[in-house]
Scaffold this active site. Structure first.
Site, PDB file in Angstrom:
ATOM      1  N   ASP A 139      -6.882  -3.944  -5.920  1.00 57.25           N
ATOM      2  CA  ASP A 139      -6.518  -2.641  -5.349  1.00 57.25           C
ATOM      3  C   ASP A 139      -5.065  -2.253  -5.691  1.00 57.25           C
ATOM      4  OD1 ASP A 139      -8.240  -4.394  -3.936  1.00 57.25           O
ATOM      5  OD2 ASP A 139      -8.256  -3.129  -2.166  1.00 57.25           O
TER       6      ASP A 139
ATOM      7  N   ASP B 141       0.800  -1.231   0.000  1.00 60.23           N
ATOM      8  CA  ASP B 141       0.000   0.000   0.000  1.00 60.23           C
ATOM      9  C   ASP B 141       0.835   1.286   0.000  1.00 60.23           C
ATOM     10  OD1 ASP B 141      -2.646  -0.974  -0.124  1.00 60.23           O
ATOM     11  OD2 ASP B 141      -2.513  -1.621   1.965  1.00 60.23           O
TER      12      ASP B 141
HETATM   13  N1  GLY Z   1      -7.756  -2.420   0.579  1.00 60.85           N
HETATM   14  C1  GLY Z   1      -8.294  -1.245   0.104  1.00 60.85           C
HETATM   15  C2  GLY Z   1      -9.755  -1.154   0.163  1.00 60.85           C
HETATM   16  O1  GLY Z   1     -10.369  -1.515   1.139  1.00 60.85           O
HETATM   17  O2  GLY Z   1     -10.319  -0.688  -0.776  1.00 60.85           O
END
Ligand code: GLY
Length: 394
Positions: free
Chosen positions: A172, A113
């Site tokens: 994501d 992330d």
């Molecule tokens: N992991 C990122 C989201 O919850 O969109």
């Protein structure tokens, strides 16, 4: 583009004559509410050293995030955007202070992330101030993120091995590529570029269904590099279209088209956009249910964050397609901005725990962050409004 503008001016005139407020007025009001809310939030965060805002609990109390939580960069990033809009130095100071809280994550090799965390914060800061130390921090961070690339698979590993997944990659993860493409341009190191292209191509191959909806999690066998399982984590079911996942995929391929010029990424973005905007379960007001296949539609909860991410992506995508298609995308994005700017979604000043939008859904199956404000909903809402204002002729 000219035809596009003419069509848009006509639509705007028609709306004004029907009594609807012009979109530029809606956006200015919403950005002013955002400024008031986030200045108040900054005052609260001064009392919470080292932390960032995350959401509200069921009693409406603030939940904060440590800098290593995936959402840490969104509040600083929103402050940078509000500084860009207002040119008010109070926002610059606030943004710089909140951004500095995340610096140590540049060495974090345990998460995918880092794009969200470092590029929304330091990236916007660098874009607006050219502060050299921000670029150094981001290059270190990009190096950390690149350690998670798995050449045998052709993807960046999202989460560490868990729940029987050897190498889980979530949709994501497309959102981290803008950060690595920046690192490629800044450093000239083509490793970053190759990682982004390989990750995008592998994701097209394995994450998407024939209708261009996407799986949330694809886990790979680390020895063979082959897909071992396709599942969901935050969606309704393994075969459903979890709304925010679809939004991340759309946004990611728009960025990859911008950064590479490869038609295959534009085609992917257009196909995802068309899946979303033509979906029979997309509501009239264009804010998606939290999952396009939630069993309790139309009673299912909406996810404001998915709405704001899709709006921002569609506005950029509208500039890469034909005039006709572009105005179709802009119309959806404008409806999304209008809906999010209504009393149903936009906080009244001083309410909603100083967040901007209501009604986000973080992780419904995990009963976590259900129907609450979310900093990423706020971030992409502000971004969408700034992008809309920057359209030619607006
Ligand atoms: N992991 C990122 C989201 O919850 O969109």
């Amino acid at each position: 583009m000219k035809k596009n503008l003419l069509l848009f001016s006509l639509i705007s005139l028609l709306l004004i004559s029907c009594g609807e407020q012009p979109i530029d007025k809606v956006i200015d009001r919403s950005l002013n509410v955002s400024m008031e809310q986030y200045m108040k939030m900054y005052d609260v965060m001064k009392e919470n050293p080292g932390l960032l805002p995350r959401t509200l609990d069921t009693a409406g109390q603030l939940i904060t995030a440590r800098p290593n939580w995936w959402t840490s960069g969104f509040f600083p990033g929103s402050l940078w955007y509000l500084y860009e809009y207002s040119k008010d130095d109070r926002f610059k100071e606030a943004a710089a202070e909140m951004t500095s809280r995340i610096e140590k994550e540049k060495n974090n090799k345990g998460t995918h992330d880092l794009g969200f965390m470092l590029y929304c914060s330091f990236g916007n800061g660098f874009r607006l101030t050219a502060e050299k130390s921000y670029a150094d921090i981001m290059l270190t961070g990009a190096g950390s993120l690149a350690t998670r690339y798995r050449p045998k698979i052709g993807c960046i590993q999202s989460w560490n091995s868990r729940r029987g997944w050897q190498c889980p990659v979530i949709i994501d993860n497309m959102m981290n590529l803008e950060f690595l493409m920046w690192a490629f341009k800044e450093s000239g190191d083509s490793t970053f570029y190759n990682i982004c292209v390989n990750h995008s191509d592998t994701t097209i191959k394995n994450h998407f269904r024939p209708d261009f909806s996407s799986y949330h999690v694809v886990s790979y066998d680390t020895a063979s590099g082959k897909v071992e399982i396709k599942q969901t984590h935050q969606g309704y079911s393994d075969e459903s279209a979890w709304a925010r996942g679809q939004a991340w995929g759309l946004y990611g391929y728009v960025v990859m088209y911008r950064e590479t010029g490869f038609e295959r990424y534009l085609n992917q973005a257009v196909s995802i956009a068309d899946f979303l905007i033509n979906h029979p379960n997309m509501p009239e007001d264009k804010i998606p249910y939290w999952d396009f296949n939630a069993p309790d539609i139309p009673e299912a909860l909406r996810d404001a964050s998915a709405g704001s991410i899709i709006a921002s992506a569609l506005i950029e995508l509208s500039g890469y397609v034909s005039a006709e298609k572009g105005s179709e995308y802009l119309k959806v994005a404008e409806t999304q901005i209008r809906t999010l700017s209504s009393d149903e979604y936009l906080a009244k000043t001083g309410e909603n725990g100083n967040f901007i939008l209501k009604h986000g859904v973080g992780h419904l199956p995990g009963n976590s962050e259900v129907d609450v404000p979310l900093t990423y909903g706020d971030y992409y809402y502000i971004e969408a409004m700034l992008r809309y204002r920057a359209l030619p002729g607006k």
